[in-house]
Each structure stands twice: as C-alpha cells, then as structure tokens.
Design a protein around this motif. Structure first.
Motif, mmCIF file in Angstrom:
data_model
loop_
_atom_site.group_PDB
_atom_site.id
_atom_site.type_symbol
_atom_site.label_atom_id
_atom_site.label_comp_id
_atom_site.label_asym_id
_atom_site.label_seq_id
_atom_site.Cartn_x
_atom_site.Cartn_y
_atom_site.Cartn_z
ATOM 1 N N TYR A 34 0.883 -1.166 0.137
ATOM 2 C CA TYR A 34 0.115 -0.061 -0.045
ATOM 3 C C TYR A 34 1.060 1.282 0.207
ATOM 4 O O TYR A 34 1.904 1.379 0.693
ATOM 5 N N SER A 35 0.779 2.159 -1.000
ATOM 6 C CA SER A 35 1.578 3.347 -0.887
ATOM 7 C C SER A 35 0.651 4.729 -1.001
ATOM 8 O O SER A 35 -0.322 4.450 -1.451
ATOM 9 N N GLY A 36 1.309 5.445 -0.469
ATOM 10 C CA GLY A 36 0.623 6.944 -0.362
ATOM 11 C C GLY A 36 0.961 7.555 -1.769
ATOM 12 O O GLY A 36 1.773 7.001 -2.622
ATOM 13 N N THR A 37 0.564 8.886 -1.843
ATOM 14 C CA THR A 37 0.781 9.446 -3.046
ATOM 15 C C THR A 37 2.261 9.926 -3.377
ATOM 16 O O THR A 37 2.694 10.380 -4.544
ATOM 17 N N ASP A 38 3.101 9.519 -2.502
ATOM 18 C CA ASP A 38 4.558 9.908 -2.877
ATOM 19 C C ASP A 38 5.339 8.674 -2.849
ATOM 20 O O ASP A 38 6.721 8.851 -2.802
ATOM 21 N N ALA A 39 4.573 7.402 -3.345
ATOM 22 C CA ALA A 39 5.539 6.025 -3.468
ATOM 23 C C ALA A 39 5.869 5.645 -2.000
ATOM 24 O O ALA A 39 6.582 4.566 -2.219
ATOM 25 N N SER A 40 5.862 6.148 -0.969
ATOM 26 C CA SER A 40 6.285 5.638 0.338
ATOM 27 C C SER A 40 5.451 4.485 0.501
ATOM 28 O O SER A 40 4.082 4.487 0.368
ATOM 29 N N ILE A 41 5.993 3.506 1.182
ATOM 30 C CA ILE A 41 5.332 2.191 1.324
ATOM 31 C C ILE A 41 4.602 2.507 3.044
ATOM 32 O O ILE A 41 5.375 2.641 3.763
ATOM 33 N N SER A 42 3.475 2.528 3.031
ATOM 34 C CA SER A 42 2.590 2.497 4.298
ATOM 35 C C SER A 42 2.560 1.063 4.953
ATOM 36 O O SER A 42 2.678 1.059 6.272
ATOM 37 N N ASP A 43 2.537 0.237 4.054
ATOM 38 C CA ASP A 43 2.177 -1.161 4.723
ATOM 39 C C ASP A 43 2.552 -2.157 3.552
ATOM 40 O O ASP A 43 2.241 -1.828 2.491
ATOM 41 N N SER A 44 2.999 -3.362 3.917
ATOM 42 C CA SER A 44 3.574 -4.404 2.932
ATOM 43 C C SER A 44 4.019 -5.666 3.070
ATOM 44 O O SER A 44 4.076 -5.822 4.424
ATOM 45 N N PHE A 45 4.278 -6.415 2.445
ATOM 46 C CA PHE A 45 4.649 -7.806 2.654
ATOM 47 C C PHE A 45 5.363 -8.089 1.366
ATOM 48 O O PHE A 45 4.991 -7.953 0.172
ATOM 49 N N ARG A 59 6.312 2.088 -8.963
ATOM 50 C CA ARG A 59 7.141 0.746 -9.008
ATOM 51 C C ARG A 59 7.345 0.213 -7.544
ATOM 52 O O ARG A 59 7.770 1.106 -6.840
ATOM 53 N N ALA A 60 7.000 -0.937 -7.376
ATOM 54 C CA ALA A 60 7.144 -1.590 -6.194
ATOM 55 C C ALA A 60 8.278 -2.511 -6.310
ATOM 56 O O ALA A 60 8.351 -3.244 -7.038
ATOM 57 N N ASN A 61 9.431 -2.520 -5.488
ATOM 58 C CA ASN A 61 10.527 -3.304 -5.599
ATOM 59 C C ASN A 61 10.318 -4.311 -4.740
ATOM 60 O O ASN A 61 10.062 -4.281 -3.378
ATOM 61 N N SER A 112 -3.011 7.084 -4.138
ATOM 62 C CA SER A 112 -2.652 6.352 -3.244
ATOM 63 C C SER A 112 -3.054 4.839 -3.910
ATOM 64 O O SER A 112 -4.288 4.834 -4.474
ATOM 65 N N GLY A 113 -2.140 3.910 -3.898
ATOM 66 C CA GLY A 113 -2.289 2.608 -4.564
ATOM 67 C C GLY A 113 -2.066 1.437 -3.682
ATOM 68 O O GLY A 113 -1.463 1.418 -2.682
ATOM 69 N N HIS A 114 -2.729 0.296 -4.388
ATOM 70 C CA HIS A 114 -2.502 -1.086 -3.569
ATOM 71 C C HIS A 114 -1.944 -1.928 -4.786
ATOM 72 O O HIS A 114 -2.474 -1.932 -5.940
ATOM 73 N N GLY A 115 -1.094 -2.542 -4.614
ATOM 74 C CA GLY A 115 -0.819 -3.890 -5.594
ATOM 75 C C GLY A 115 -0.335 -5.202 -4.977
ATOM 76 O O GLY A 115 -0.190 -5.404 -3.643
ATOM 77 N N VAL A 116 -0.600 -6.109 -5.652
ATOM 78 C CA VAL A 116 -0.473 -7.545 -4.928
ATOM 79 C C VAL A 116 0.039 -8.498 -6.250
ATOM 80 O O VAL A 116 -0.250 -8.066 -7.462
ATOM 81 N N GLY A 117 1.194 -9.268 -5.766
ATOM 82 C CA GLY A 117 1.584 -10.203 -6.715
ATOM 83 C C GLY A 117 1.431 -11.761 -6.342
ATOM 84 O O GLY A 117 1.640 -11.857 -5.225
ATOM 85 N N HIS A 118 1.035 -12.589 -7.382
ATOM 86 C CA HIS A 118 0.774 -13.741 -7.003
ATOM 87 C C HIS A 118 1.727 -14.716 -7.888
ATOM 88 O O HIS A 118 1.669 -14.473 -9.237
ATOM 89 N N GLY A 119 2.392 -15.542 -7.406
ATOM 90 C CA GLY A 119 3.432 -16.592 -8.224
ATOM 91 C C GLY A 119 4.079 -17.251 -7.244
ATOM 92 O O GLY A 119 3.848 -17.285 -6.019
ATOM 93 N N ASP A 120 5.158 -17.980 -7.903
ATOM 94 C CA ASP A 120 5.952 -18.730 -6.993
ATOM 95 C C ASP A 120 7.387 -17.808 -6.661
ATOM 96 O O ASP A 120 8.013 -17.298 -7.756
ATOM 97 N N LEU A 121 7.681 -18.022 -5.715
ATOM 98 C CA LEU A 121 8.885 -17.096 -5.312
ATOM 99 C C LEU A 121 10.241 -17.770 -5.570
ATOM 100 O O LEU A 121 10.417 -19.173 -5.462
ATOM 101 N N ALA A 122 11.420 -16.987 -5.825
ATOM 102 C CA ALA A 122 12.778 -17.865 -6.318
ATOM 103 C C ALA A 122 13.120 -18.321 -5.027
ATOM 104 O O ALA A 122 13.020 -18.040 -3.716
#
Length: 122
Positions: A34-45, A59-61, A112-122
């Motif tokens: 979850y990011s605010g309008t300045d791309a700072s990460i407010s909460d994440s996994f 872009r989420a790294n 403000s944005g929300h992003g999610v990724g589904h797949g297999d981790l390396a």
C-alpha cells in the motif's frame, strides 16, 4: 539453541474445518503493498521500497523475487477528494521478477495505490 520444523499436509481448526497446506502455499499472495501519493510504503509484505516513476505511476521493488516473469500482478488506486475517496481503475504489469509497475488509468494524477503479486518465489 536448535530450531525445529513443523511438517504438516493439512491445517485443522476446531470449528472451521481443515485446509490442505499446498493450497496455502499456492493460493496466497507472495507480495503486496500500500503506497501513499509519494510512493512511500505505508504497509507491505515482501516489498522493499517504492519508486515514483512518473505522475500516477509507481513501481514496487520486491524483497524476494519471483522465480520467473510468469506471475500475476494486479492493483488499484484512489484519489482523496476531501472526505471522499474517488476510486480509479488501474493497471498493473510485470516484466521482471523483482518489480510491480502500477499505473492509474485515464488520469494524470498521483494517487494512493495498492498492488499485489501472485506466483512462485525464487
């Protein structure tokens, strides 16, 4: 101090029933943010940082990358307008194993944005 392992093929709850652990491994999001309008990460996994790529594009790294580029990314964004949140459709895409690109649709406004990724981790 020695560390132990718990091995189980199913998880069982006293009233909610049981669940195959493979479903948990394959069905859970491996990255979200979850990011605010300045791309700072407010909460994440599994997200190490956010980058403001341009107006309305973030872009989420990832902390841990996906095993290949064949993972699913999705996202949404909203603009705060006083007391209301105005929802916006957005697109998310992946072209690498280590980032998620989120762009709001049809506007040139930071959000403000929300992003999610589904797949297999390396």
């Amino acid at each position: 101090m020695a560390l132990g392992k718990i091995k189980a093929d199913t998880l069982e709850h006293s009233t909610a029933g049981s669940l195959d652990t493979q479903y948990v491994v394959n069905g859970s999001a491996k990255q979200w943010w979850y990011s605010g309008t300045d791309a700072s990460i407010s909460d994440s996994f599994n997200t190490s940082s956010g980058t403001d790529v341009g107006v309305g594009i973030y872009r989420a790294n990832f902390t841990n990358s996906f095993v290949n580029v064949f993972w699913a990314g999705s996202g949404s964004g909203f603009i705060n307008t006083g007391q209301d949140r105005k929802g916006q459709y957005s697109s998310a895409g992946s072209s690498s194993t280590g980032t998620l690109l989120l762009q709001i649709g049809a506007t040139n406004t930071d959000f403000s944005g929300h992003g999610v990724g589904h797949g297999d981790l390396a």
